[in-house]
Write an enzyme that holds these catalytic residues in place. Structure first.
Site, mmCIF file in Angstrom:
data_model
loop_
_atom_site.group_PDB
_atom_site.id
_atom_site.type_symbol
_atom_site.label_atom_id
_atom_site.label_comp_id
_atom_site.label_asym_id
_atom_site.label_seq_id
_atom_site.Cartn_x
_atom_site.Cartn_y
_atom_site.Cartn_z
ATOM 1 N N HIS A 1 0.858 -1.193 0.000
ATOM 2 C CA HIS A 1 0.000 0.000 0.000
ATOM 3 C C HIS A 1 0.890 1.238 0.000
ATOM 4 O O HIS A 1 1.459 1.618 1.028
ATOM 5 C CB HIS A 1 -0.916 0.002 1.227
ATOM 6 N N HIS B 1 1.626 5.300 -2.269
ATOM 7 C CA HIS B 1 1.084 6.364 -3.117
ATOM 8 C C HIS B 1 2.250 7.057 -3.815
ATOM 9 O O HIS B 1 2.539 8.222 -3.556
ATOM 10 C CB HIS B 1 0.296 7.376 -2.285
ATOM 11 N N HIS C 1 -9.584 1.991 0.567
ATOM 12 C CA HIS C 1 -9.231 2.806 1.730
ATOM 13 C C HIS C 1 -10.483 2.823 2.624
ATOM 14 O O HIS C 1 -11.574 3.153 2.149
ATOM 15 C CB HIS C 1 -8.907 4.241 1.328
ATOM 16 N N GLU D 1 -10.558 5.602 7.761
ATOM 17 C CA GLU D 1 -9.330 6.313 8.152
ATOM 18 C C GLU D 1 -9.684 7.457 9.108
ATOM 19 O O GLU D 1 -9.548 8.637 8.801
ATOM 20 C CB GLU D 1 -8.599 6.830 6.913
ATOM 21 N N ASP E 1 2.435 3.329 2.879
ATOM 22 C CA ASP E 1 1.465 4.368 2.606
ATOM 23 C C ASP E 1 2.149 5.554 1.946
ATOM 24 O O ASP E 1 2.770 5.412 0.914
ATOM 25 C CB ASP E 1 0.710 4.760 3.874
#
Length: 522
Positions: free
Chosen positions: A128, A130, A292, A295, A394
């Site tokens: 995971h 980005h 997602h 969160e 992340d």
């Protein structure tokens, strides 16, 4: 170049070894090599006998491995209280030939490399990330450090995006991860009209370029309300399928996740029907799903429960991942047990992002109050219930987390501290190696010190967890098919021309938020 002077000093120089080729920055975005620099990588100071002449057959002697990440090893291995075993690893033609108890005499004409009890792990799998948003934190700063601040500043950063900007930042991240010992990455990709049109083509090119070094998977990232437009949603799903991607969405994933006023990711009473749209699109195209979810620290945020119910309601047969799931920590013991039981029946895999969630969650936007919650999901309760748990990076130097270098050892180290995963650490190394490799559908050997598989290994100087997790292990030796990497991490200065850092007197105005995918995108 401090370490160059150290390695080349009379005290540390190893003249018998051939020279290394080191990386140098010769211009914006470059990563060219200098010719034959006669200095050594950091690891040469403690294991100078690792072959650097192209040889891919030798024996790693006295290596300490987590037994949980071995496959096909000798049944005679003895395990200590931390789940570690002292072994010899025989490597032939770049593949692992045997993993046997250390010290047992074996006839061999191979080179012997004594790592003196140093830990050896398989290369990491980061499920995971980005990387499309990475390395933007200086030019578009999240001034509050909050999730809402990240959403807003991420939307503002869109003004800087073009193909070359995104490609260079993404590749910078891949270089870093590769040198740190990661061999596979799944990245979520902003999939709104502008950012998606830029990021996906850059991703496709890098996926091909890095094949065999870092295996890449891409997940579309849109807010749940995006799926109200079934024409646009169908077009997105078709594009994802045509390029071998994974379909994703952000569900109950803002600071107000679970409440009626979160029109972007909770969507009121429409959440079940919108999830059905996502699952139908995935079922029709044979796509896996990666969400997602939750969160936030809101007890009313129960996206994981809704997704798990949707799995069974739609008879979904693909792989399904739910990232974050922070709000589980806000549930009562009874409600937690109920949600986790449904998630297990649905076959959900949970990915926790402890470093980023601790940084974002429970933050006071005014900066006057110390957080009192850790912000991470219920790692042990999920694991004890049989729900597979992975750990991942992340965000990296962006609006959702201003730090990080895609170093999975850092992720594992801080996860152990934040989540109290020690005493004993036991099988938690699986969460950054074999388990995410399985979820990603990688080769059967991926994430393992596996007999018959490639010698893709990370050799650390630390001998026990108390040593491994106390220092950053910058002198680790990464082996790919039995050959040591000689690259160094790229210099941040390579990205200087992309920074365009905001000044105090000239602030950018906010971009109108029309595409939506940045919300809940951490």
């Amino acid at each position: 170049q401090f370490w160059l002077s150290i390695c080349s000093s009379p005290r540390h120089r190893v003249d018998a070894r051939p020279p290394f080729v080191l990386q140098s920055n010769t211009g914006p975005g470059s990563w060219d090599t200098e010719a034959m620099v006669s200095d050594k990588a950091l690891w040469c100071r403690w294991i100078p006998s690792v072959p650097t002449d192209g040889t891919d057959s030798f024996v790693l002697r006295n290596a300490r491995v987590p037994v949980c990440v071995t496959r096909g090893a000798s049944e005679e291995l003895q395990t200590d209280r931390d789940g570690l075993s002292l072994v010899d690893i025989e490597i032939r033609e770049g593949k692992i030939f045997a993993v046997v108890p250390a010290g047992i005499p074996r006839a061999s004409n191979l080179r012997q490399v004594n790592v003196d009890g140093g830990m050896v792990w398989p290369t990491f799998v980061d499920i995971h990330c980005h990387v499309d948003k990475g390395h933007t934190c200086e030019r578009t700063r999240n001034e509050s450090g909050s999730l809402a601040g990240a959403d807003d500043s991420c939307a503002k950063d869109e003004t800087h995006w073009d193909h070359e900007d995104v490609r260079r930042r993404m590749e910078f991240s891949l270089k870093s991860a590769y040198v740190h010992g990661t061999s596979a990455i799944r990245t979520h990709i902003m999939s709104g009209p502008k950012q998606g049109a830029i990021a996906w083509p850059a991703f496709y090119k890098l996926r091909e370029k890095w094949k065999g070094k870092v295996e890449l998977q891409g997940v579309s990232l849109n807010i749940l309300s995006f799926f109200r437009d079934e024409i646009a949603a169908t077009e997105l799903a078709d594009n994802v399928r045509s390029h071998g991607g994974i379909l994703g969405a952000a569900v109950s994933c803002t600071d107000r996740g679970g409440y009626a006023d979160d029109e972007y990711t909770t969507c009121g009473n429409d959440m079940p029907s919108l999830l059905d749209v996502v699952f139908r699109l995935a079922n029709e195209r044979g796509l896996d799903l990666d969400f997602h979810v939750d969160e936030n620290g809101n007890e009313v945020s129960k996206g994981l429960l809704y997704i798990s119910e949707a799995v069974m309601r739609n008879d979904f047969k693909g792989r399904i991942v739910c990232g974050h799931c922070c709000s589980l920590a806000a549930q009562s013991p009874q409600e937690l047990a109920r949600i986790v039981a449904v998630a297990k029946r649905a076959g959900v895999v949970v990915v926790s992002l402890p470093i980023v969630n601790q940084w974002l969650q429970n933050r006071d936007e005014r900066g006057t109050h110390t957080p009192i919650r850790r912000g991470v999901t219920t790692l042990k309760e999920l694991d004890d219930a049989g729900v597979p748990v992975c750990l991942a990076s992340d965000n990296t130097r962006d609006q959702f987390y201003g730090y990080g270098d895609l170093d999975m050892l850092e992720i594992f180290r801080e996860s152990c501290r934040i989540g109290h995963l020690d005493r004993p650490i036991s099988r938690w190394p699986l969460a950054v190696t074999a388990r995410p490799a399985s979820v990603m559908g990688l080769d059967e050997h991926a994430g393992y010190v596996s007999v018959g598989g490639p010698a893709d290994l990370v050799v650390f100087r630390g001998r026990h967890y108390s040593e491994l997790l106390s220092r950053p292990q910058l002198d680790r030796c990464v082996l790919r098919s039995g050959k040591p990497l000689m690259e160094d991490v790229p210099d941040y200065r390579e990205l200087d021309d992309l920074e365009n850092i905001e000044g105090d007197t000239e602030r950018r105005t906010s971009v109108t938020f029309d595409a939506g995918p940045a919300r809940g995108g951490g």
